[in-house]
Design a protein around this motif. Structure first.
Motif, mmCIF file in Angstrom:
data_model
loop_
_atom_site.group_PDB
_atom_site.id
_atom_site.type_symbol
_atom_site.label_atom_id
_atom_site.label_comp_id
_atom_site.label_asym_id
_atom_site.label_seq_id
_atom_site.Cartn_x
_atom_site.Cartn_y
_atom_site.Cartn_z
ATOM 1 N N TYR A 73 28.845 -16.110 34.678
ATOM 2 C CA TYR A 73 29.248 -17.260 33.598
ATOM 3 C C TYR A 73 30.940 -16.663 33.855
ATOM 4 N N ALA A 74 31.939 -15.754 33.749
ATOM 5 C CA ALA A 74 33.068 -15.646 33.574
ATOM 6 C C ALA A 74 33.934 -15.750 35.714
ATOM 7 N N ALA A 75 32.723 -16.223 36.203
ATOM 8 C CA ALA A 75 33.437 -16.491 37.702
ATOM 9 C C ALA A 75 33.568 -17.869 37.321
ATOM 10 N N LEU A 76 32.449 -18.623 36.686
ATOM 11 C CA LEU A 76 32.446 -19.729 36.251
ATOM 12 C C LEU A 76 33.624 -20.473 35.456
ATOM 13 N N ALA A 77 33.793 -19.769 34.500
ATOM 14 C CA ALA A 77 34.783 -19.687 33.649
ATOM 15 C C ALA A 77 36.109 -20.191 34.114
ATOM 16 N N GLY A 78 36.497 -18.559 35.457
ATOM 17 C CA GLY A 78 37.883 -18.781 35.925
ATOM 18 C C GLY A 78 38.453 -19.972 36.472
ATOM 19 N N VAL A 79 37.698 -20.200 37.062
ATOM 20 C CA VAL A 79 38.109 -22.040 37.715
ATOM 21 C C VAL A 79 37.962 -23.279 37.552
ATOM 22 N N THR A 80 37.347 -23.105 35.812
ATOM 23 C CA THR A 80 36.474 -24.432 35.045
ATOM 24 C C THR A 80 37.672 -24.601 33.628
ATOM 25 N N LEU A 81 37.506 -23.095 33.266
ATOM 26 C CA LEU A 81 38.164 -23.608 31.531
ATOM 27 C C LEU A 81 39.600 -22.448 32.198
ATOM 28 N N GLN A 82 40.191 -21.765 32.656
ATOM 29 C CA GLN A 82 41.219 -21.096 33.716
ATOM 30 C C GLN A 82 41.513 -22.549 35.039
ATOM 31 N N GLY B 56 34.933 -16.723 26.983
ATOM 32 C CA GLY B 56 35.875 -18.148 27.668
ATOM 33 C C GLY B 56 37.346 -17.660 26.731
ATOM 34 N N ARG B 57 37.975 -16.735 26.630
ATOM 35 C CA ARG B 57 39.080 -17.306 25.334
ATOM 36 C C ARG B 57 39.446 -16.250 26.205
ATOM 37 N N LYS B 58 39.862 -15.346 25.048
ATOM 38 C CA LYS B 58 40.231 -13.434 24.940
ATOM 39 C C LYS B 58 38.940 -13.059 25.617
ATOM 40 N N MET B 59 38.155 -13.015 26.069
ATOM 41 C CA MET B 59 37.385 -12.074 27.409
ATOM 42 C C MET B 59 38.311 -12.938 28.185
ATOM 43 N N GLN B 60 38.070 -13.776 28.708
ATOM 44 C CA GLN B 60 38.572 -14.829 30.073
ATOM 45 C C GLN B 60 39.849 -14.086 30.462
ATOM 46 N N THR B 61 40.728 -13.824 29.102
ATOM 47 C CA THR B 61 42.359 -13.745 30.081
ATOM 48 C C THR B 61 42.258 -12.480 30.205
ATOM 49 N N ASP B 62 41.499 -11.694 29.487
ATOM 50 C CA ASP B 62 41.757 -10.417 29.837
ATOM 51 C C ASP B 62 41.529 -10.459 31.412
ATOM 52 N N LYS B 63 40.298 -10.696 31.145
ATOM 53 C CA LYS B 63 40.318 -10.398 32.979
ATOM 54 C C LYS B 63 41.426 -11.337 34.081
ATOM 55 N N SER B 64 42.248 -12.112 33.911
ATOM 56 C CA SER B 64 43.553 -12.647 34.524
ATOM 57 C C SER B 64 44.191 -11.710 34.289
ATOM 58 N N ASP B 65 44.660 -11.275 33.077
ATOM 59 C CA ASP B 65 45.879 -10.436 32.847
ATOM 60 C C ASP B 65 45.529 -9.169 33.504
ATOM 61 N N GLY B 66 44.380 -8.263 33.816
ATOM 62 C CA GLY B 66 44.302 -7.957 34.697
ATOM 63 C C GLY B 66 44.678 -7.508 36.170
ATOM 64 N N LEU B 67 44.829 -8.992 36.682
ATOM 65 C CA LEU B 67 45.144 -9.498 38.158
ATOM 66 C C LEU B 67 46.632 -9.754 38.099
ATOM 67 N N ALA B 68 46.874 -10.359 36.745
ATOM 68 C CA ALA B 68 48.575 -10.269 36.926
ATOM 69 C C ALA B 68 49.293 -9.022 36.618
ATOM 70 N N ALA B 69 48.739 -8.251 36.186
ATOM 71 C CA ALA B 69 49.394 -6.742 36.507
ATOM 72 C C ALA B 69 49.308 -6.021 37.632
ATOM 73 N N LEU B 70 48.439 -5.924 37.770
ATOM 74 C CA LEU B 70 48.049 -6.026 39.477
ATOM 75 C C LEU B 70 48.629 -6.398 40.160
ATOM 76 N N ALA B 71 49.085 -8.037 40.099
ATOM 77 C CA ALA B 71 50.158 -8.565 40.921
ATOM 78 C C ALA B 71 51.366 -7.435 40.846
ATOM 79 N N GLU B 72 51.831 -7.611 39.794
ATOM 80 C CA GLU B 72 53.118 -6.870 39.104
ATOM 81 C C GLU B 72 53.256 -5.479 39.975
#
Length: 582
Positions: A525-534, A490-506
């Motif tokens: 868990y990461a999917a749930l965290a992606g729309v709650t913690l993020q 739910g911390r850096k493991m989670q932002t690693d995933k969204s950082d990848g999405l941002a890089a693909l968008a860039e």
């Protein structure tokens, strides 16, 4: 069944020039990675969701016979082929949960399956998975049977498989088993769950105990030498992690302590002269080697990042290893065996390649390939004659043109850590402004590779770019990278995933406004965290069998371990952040 020379292997799956020759001087052609210009009509989703038509295969000792678990016209069966074209036998297996198959010489096949059983009261967990070994003869005059079925005082289940040895013309299997105790009547009841070691005659299924169970509060593990004798016994205290290693003469040759009890046997070294162990500490995983006659314990291959090790099935001795990394160097003690494996890997270099079984001299192998243009193919490879036969296809309905391009996408996390992930694109479409599915793996100690993934390909067939990030905590890289995930759910493991999405968008590959996150187990868990913690990153989330309560998971794992102290220490360590890699 398709027979082909190694020269034509790559052409089987793509329109480019042939890939690497099995011969020493072959050069590999580059696999086409760009999307086709013509958009394809998508296949039914059922083609991706269906179970593969082949699940496992094994090669007999002589290399002349192949056993496979396969589905033909809706019937799931064990089939046996001789010389790759003559059917010897076929046995329906129904919905049996088959874990693996292996040959006992050339005349018998061992099928190991599992079944879930309710345990009832007085156990630390409600259910358990029990493994059962069944021997199926190829010839009608040989006896079929089940491991331990002839002993009323031993549970009909396997608790550890320690190999099969040929001794004086007979085959013996070595297995862990649970002895029952006699109650006041004439039957037997459960006593304790610490396995004894038994030798089982694979011809008549008679049983001989060869080692006692561990002491209460301890766990034992064994290695068997080429002659069927105990080469090493490893004992560990489950409460404090203190361990001892003894050789076949019962001499103590090494000892120590790992408070998380994360140390154990790997196998016998070259020629059976050493014992190899693996130990996990707070921030590293190391292998060690101890002379079996006694001597100093030294780190095993300290400067090598191991991808895979290979052991001789008939002796239990180490044959060689393959390094992880760019060149994936193959090192074998026997140069001819190393050369054989290198030839096979070079021939299939454009695909993810995994040798599944082989003869003792590695002249015959069963090899599975998958990747760009290949939804999963199983080959019988004759290294000596430089030929390979495609003996089975996992998903014959998904042809090369329907496999979306697969590649590794590298990016940098927001804290500067270098990352990568697997990108699967829709077949026949331009990689521009695509809707995206972020598909993190479970584990989380696992990793995704450039291979055919049915789930990713199903989404790609509907026009999505699918990204499978290898976030910190994943395997496949250094131990430091793996342990960097400690304390980062739910911390850096989670932002690693969204950082990848941002890089693909860039890069313009995906449209970040049309992104969803999907996963199972930890990925759920990461999917749930992606729309709650993020917030505001993903339009939707799909969680399959997710971890939704970390505290509850911790408590359940601790309870299922029997409130084992070393388990508690390991779980607590995984919850604490490790040092930065930046």
């Amino acid at each position: 069944m398709r027979s082909l020379s190694i020269v034509a292997l790559s052409a089987l799956f793509c329109a480019t020039a042939p890939a690497a020759l099995l011969a020493q001087d072959g050069e590999a052609a580059t696999l086409a990675s760009s999307s086709a210009s013509k958009q394809l009509e998508p296949l039914p989703l059922a083609a991706y969701g269906a179970l593969p038509d082949i699940e496992d295969a094994a090669l007999s000792e002589s290399g002349k016979r192949i056993a496979m678990i396969t589905t033909v016209k809706g019937t799931r069966a064990l089939i046996v082929l001789e010389n790759q074209n003559k059917m010897l036998t076929s046995v329906a297996v129904g919905d049996m949960k088959i874990r693996n198959i292996q040959w006992i010489g050339d005349e018998r096949i061992l099928i190991v399956s599992s079944q879930t059983e309710d345990l009832g009261y007085n156990f630390t967990t409600d259910k358990a998975e029990f493994y059962v070994g069944r021997v199926i003869p190829v010839t009608p005059d040989a006896e079929a049977g089940m491991i331990f079925s002839k002993k009323r005082n031993i549970l009909d289940a396997i608790f550890g498989n320690y190999g099969v040895r040929e001794i004086d013309g007979r085959y013996y299997g070595f297995y862990g088993g649970i002895e029952l105790k006699r109650n006041n009547r004439s039957d037997y009841i459960f006593d304790h769950g610490r396995p004894f070691l038994f030798r089982v005659d694979m011809q008549d299924f008679s049983v001989k105990r060869v080692a006692n169970a561990a002491r209460p509060g301890h766990d034992n593990d064994w290695l068997i030498d080429a002659d069927g004798n105990i080469a090493a016994t490893f004992e560990i205290n489950e409460e404090n992690g203190r361990w001892k290693l003894r050789n076949g003469a019962r001499d103590e040759i090494a000892s120590g302590q790992n408070v998380q009890a994360r140390i154990g046997l790997v196998g016998l070294g070259y020629g059976g002269a050493t014992v190899i162990l693996s130990e996990r500490t707070d921030d590293d995983i190391k292998w060690f080697e101890v002379p079996i006659s006694g001597g100093e314990m030294k780190e095993f291959l300290p400067d090598v990042s191991l991808e895979r090790v290979y052991f001789d099935k008939q002796t239990g001795h180490l044959m060689g290893y393959r390094e992880r990394g760019g060149k994936e160097r193959v090192v074998f003690q026997d140069q001819a065996k190393g050369s054989a494996l290198r030839k096979v890997r070079r021939a299939f270099k454009d695909f993810e390649t995994r040798p599944l079984d082989w003869t003792g001299d590695l002249s015959q192998m069963i090899v599975r390939t998958a990747g760009n243009g290949d939804s999963g193919t199983w080959f019988a490879v004759d290294v000596k004659n430089l030929r390979a036969n495609a003996i089975a296809y996992e998903r014959a309905a998904i042809g090369p043109e329907h496999v979306g391009p697969i590649s590794t996408f590298k990016y940098t996390a927001s804290d500067g850590l270098e990352m990568d992930g697997i990108l699967t694109l829709p077949p026949g479409r331009e990689a521009k402004n695509l809707p995206a599915v972020v598909l993190p793996h479970g584990g989380p100690h696992a990793h995704d590779r450039e291979t055919f993934d049915w789930w990713a390909q199903a989404y790609a067939s509907r026009g999505y770019a699918v990204f499978q990030p290898n976030f910190r905590g994943s395997t496949g890289r250094s131990s430091e990278f793996r342990f960097a995930g400690y304390g980062e759910w739910g911390r850096k493991m989670q932002t690693d995933k969204s950082d990848g999405l941002a890089a693909l968008a860039e890069k313009g590959i995906v449209d970040p406004k049309r992104a969803c996150i999907v996963g199972a187990s930890y990925g759920g868990y990461a999917a749930l965290a992606g729309v709650t913690l993020q917030q505001g990153i993903y339009r939707c989330a799909v969680a399959v069998a997710p971890v939704s309560d970390i505290k509850d998971m911790y408590q359940e794992d601790y309870r299922a371990s029997g409130s084992d102290r070393t388990t508690k220490v390991a779980l607590a360590r995984a919850a604490r952040p490790t040092r930065s890699l930046g």
